[in-house]
Motif scaffolding. Sequence first.
Motif, mmCIF file in Angstrom:
data_model
loop_
_atom_site.group_PDB
_atom_site.id
_atom_site.type_symbol
_atom_site.label_atom_id
_atom_site.label_comp_id
_atom_site.label_asym_id
_atom_site.label_seq_id
_atom_site.Cartn_x
_atom_site.Cartn_y
_atom_site.Cartn_z
ATOM 1 N N HIS A 72 45.506 25.695 29.357
ATOM 2 C CA HIS A 72 46.950 25.664 29.603
ATOM 3 C C HIS A 72 47.339 25.045 30.947
ATOM 4 C CE1 HIS A 72 46.493 28.915 26.573
ATOM 5 N NE2 HIS A 72 47.611 28.415 26.096
ATOM 6 N N GLY A 73 46.349 24.673 31.729
ATOM 7 C CA GLY A 73 46.656 24.034 33.004
ATOM 8 C C GLY A 73 47.071 25.004 34.090
ATOM 9 N N ARG A 74 47.006 26.290 33.856
ATOM 10 C CA ARG A 74 47.337 27.273 34.878
ATOM 11 C C ARG A 74 46.466 28.507 34.663
ATOM 12 N NH1 ARG A 74 50.905 31.432 33.401
ATOM 13 N NH2 ARG A 74 51.568 31.352 31.229
ATOM 14 N N VAL A 75 46.336 29.310 35.695
ATOM 15 C CA VAL A 75 45.481 30.482 35.632
ATOM 16 C C VAL A 75 46.332 31.743 35.539
ATOM 17 C CG1 VAL A 75 43.742 31.828 36.846
ATOM 18 C CG2 VAL A 75 43.655 29.345 36.935
ATOM 19 N N GLU A 76 46.180 32.465 34.457
ATOM 20 C CA GLU A 76 46.844 33.757 34.303
ATOM 21 C C GLU A 76 45.865 34.833 34.776
ATOM 22 O OE1 GLU A 76 49.982 36.312 33.326
ATOM 23 O OE2 GLU A 76 49.912 34.119 33.397
ATOM 24 N N PRO A 77 46.224 35.615 35.782
ATOM 25 C CA PRO A 77 45.278 36.596 36.336
ATOM 26 C C PRO A 77 44.847 37.612 35.295
ATOM 27 C CG PRO A 77 47.500 37.024 37.135
ATOM 28 C CD PRO A 77 47.542 35.691 36.440
ATOM 29 N N GLN A 78 43.572 37.939 35.333
ATOM 30 C CA GLN A 78 43.002 38.862 34.363
ATOM 31 C C GLN A 78 42.093 39.852 35.073
ATOM 32 O OE1 GLN A 78 43.561 38.733 30.994
ATOM 33 N NE2 GLN A 78 44.827 36.886 31.083
ATOM 34 N N GLY A 79 41.854 40.983 34.414
ATOM 35 C CA GLY A 79 40.791 41.883 34.827
ATOM 36 C C GLY A 79 41.214 43.032 35.714
ATOM 37 N N MET A 80 40.211 43.836 36.064
ATOM 38 C CA MET A 80 40.406 45.014 36.885
ATOM 39 C C MET A 80 40.347 44.648 38.364
ATOM 40 S SD MET A 80 40.812 48.354 37.085
ATOM 41 C CE MET A 80 40.283 49.067 35.508
ATOM 42 N N LEU A 81 41.376 45.008 39.102
ATOM 43 C CA LEU A 81 41.415 44.820 40.547
ATOM 44 C C LEU A 81 41.044 46.146 41.200
ATOM 45 C CD1 LEU A 81 42.221 43.132 43.079
ATOM 46 C CD2 LEU A 81 44.532 44.069 42.799
ATOM 47 N N ARG A 82 39.910 46.167 41.893
ATOM 48 C CA ARG A 82 39.446 47.388 42.560
ATOM 49 C C ARG A 82 39.707 47.256 44.052
ATOM 50 N NH1 ARG A 82 36.032 46.729 38.231
ATOM 51 N NH2 ARG A 82 35.749 48.592 36.951
ATOM 52 N N VAL A 83 40.531 48.164 44.566
ATOM 53 C CA VAL A 83 40.990 48.081 45.952
ATOM 54 C C VAL A 83 40.690 49.389 46.671
ATOM 55 C CG1 VAL A 83 42.967 47.654 47.458
ATOM 56 C CG2 VAL A 83 42.878 46.587 45.200
ATOM 57 N N GLY A 84 40.251 49.299 47.912
ATOM 58 C CA GLY A 84 40.082 50.464 48.764
ATOM 59 C C GLY A 84 41.007 50.363 49.965
ATOM 60 N N ALA A 85 41.534 51.505 50.439
ATOM 61 C CA ALA A 85 42.453 51.495 51.575
ATOM 62 C C ALA A 85 42.531 52.887 52.188
ATOM 63 C CB ALA A 85 43.852 51.044 51.133
ATOM 64 N N PRO A 86 42.906 52.986 53.473
ATOM 65 C CA PRO A 86 43.159 54.297 54.068
ATOM 66 C C PRO A 86 44.310 54.999 53.348
ATOM 67 C CG PRO A 86 43.035 52.583 55.756
ATOM 68 C CD PRO A 86 43.109 51.890 54.430
ATOM 69 N N ARG B 192 51.271 48.403 42.043
ATOM 70 C CA ARG B 192 52.197 48.689 40.943
ATOM 71 C C ARG B 192 52.982 47.440 40.550
ATOM 72 N NH1 ARG B 192 55.887 51.663 43.516
ATOM 73 N NH2 ARG B 192 57.265 49.864 43.629
ATOM 74 N N GLU B 193 53.454 46.707 41.544
ATOM 75 C CA GLU B 193 54.230 45.503 41.254
ATOM 76 C C GLU B 193 53.387 44.439 40.544
ATOM 77 O OE1 GLU B 193 55.615 44.537 45.129
ATOM 78 O OE2 GLU B 193 57.012 46.240 45.205
ATOM 79 N N LEU B 194 52.118 44.308 40.942
ATOM 80 C CA LEU B 194 51.251 43.331 40.278
ATOM 81 C C LEU B 194 51.046 43.677 38.810
ATOM 82 C CD1 LEU B 194 48.476 42.664 42.966
ATOM 83 C CD2 LEU B 194 50.338 41.136 42.288
ATOM 84 N N VAL B 195 50.852 44.965 38.526
ATOM 85 C CA VAL B 195 50.658 45.394 37.141
ATOM 86 C C VAL B 195 51.927 45.172 36.326
ATOM 87 C CG1 VAL B 195 50.288 47.429 35.686
ATOM 88 C CG2 VAL B 195 48.815 47.032 37.656
ATOM 89 N N GLU B 196 53.079 45.370 36.954
ATOM 90 C CA GLU B 196 54.347 45.168 36.242
ATOM 91 C C GLU B 196 54.576 43.700 35.917
ATOM 92 O OE1 GLU B 196 57.164 46.847 38.918
ATOM 93 O OE2 GLU B 196 56.855 48.916 38.229
ATOM 94 N N VAL B 197 54.159 42.802 36.817
ATOM 95 C CA VAL B 197 54.421 41.374 36.637
ATOM 96 C C VAL B 197 53.376 40.699 35.763
ATOM 97 C CG1 VAL B 197 54.618 39.156 37.836
ATOM 98 C CG2 VAL B 197 55.698 41.204 38.807
ATOM 99 N N TYR B 198 52.104 41.107 35.916
ATOM 100 C CA TYR B 198 51.011 40.428 35.224
ATOM 101 C C TYR B 198 50.353 41.374 34.222
ATOM 102 C CZ TYR B 198 51.643 37.168 39.083
ATOM 103 O OH TYR B 198 52.175 36.279 39.981
ATOM 104 N N SER B 199 50.528 41.089 32.967
ATOM 105 C CA SER B 199 50.048 41.998 31.918
ATOM 106 C C SER B 199 48.525 42.031 31.810
ATOM 107 C CB SER B 199 50.644 41.594 30.565
ATOM 108 O OG SER B 199 50.252 40.268 30.227
ATOM 109 N N GLY B 200 47.851 41.019 32.351
ATOM 110 C CA GLY B 200 46.396 40.978 32.240
ATOM 111 C C GLY B 200 45.664 41.715 33.349
#
Length: 298
Positions: free
Chosen positions: A86-100, A113-121
């Motif tokens: 499709h000529g573009r990259v749709e983000p996919q997969g599990m994003l694992r993040v650590g933070a204080p 939360r916003e990323l999950v709302e915007v990108y279904s993958g």
Amino acid sequence: MLDDIAELRTFVRIVAAGSLSAAGREMNLALSVVSKRLASLERRTDTRLVARSTRRLALTEEGQRLYEHAQRILAEIAEAEEALSHGRVEPQGMLRVGAPAALGRMHVGPVCRELVEVYSGISVDLCLTDRMVDLIDECMDVVVRIGAPKDSTLVMRRLADNHRIVVGAQSYLERRGYPASPQELENHDCIQYRGTGGHWRLLGPGGAVIEVETASRLRSDNGDVAQDWALAGCGLILKSRIDVEDDLAAGRLLRVLPGWHGDTAPVCALFPSQRQLPTRVRLFLDAMAQRLNRGGGT
């Protein structure tokens, strides 16, 4: 050698579906084919990946590690296929993040939360802890920290400038008074938590540096708890500007010694490699930088 993507896809589907038969139905494959692919994968890795019983399926420790890595591999393959078709990259997969904990609750959580709302993958697994997270051992995509690491083989991206400031609740300051100089902190109740301790180093006008030993009857290994104590009027706290900016804006905390602050402690993101960084990680880093820099410094 892991050179059969079909086996990896089948393994991930088995784990997600909870059984070989359920995975077969979802993939429209015979149970014998699913079983053969799993057996072949275990033979290639020379490792038992799945512990089977009559009632349920459970991953071995090695299987859990492979499952986490396989999810990333398949997500990146899906992104590459999407880009080619499709000529573009749709983000996919599990994003694992650590933070204080405090930074995570205030800033990282909303970005996820916003990323999950915007990108279904995209899916997110967020680990909030004040301990030092080992990104590689714990299979994290990215770790957000306050303060640049002194020695690390990881790639670092500076997300926002930041430093620690001294703050307290109005109720405490009305009761004990405002310190007029850093030395007067030694006569105040100063809340301590992991990351600051009782030794406070403050930088002031003209490059002045003063180090004070603070005393406290309240200590914690958790920055959130320490900040709650400060909000309750229990004492002064040396806390990252980013952690307390909302409480300062709302008047729940007041800054004292405005000409003084702690050492620079930028908010940084650490990740394994700059090469072939998954789209979901790049989006997260950009969104974090935008959120953290939306307002001015305090």
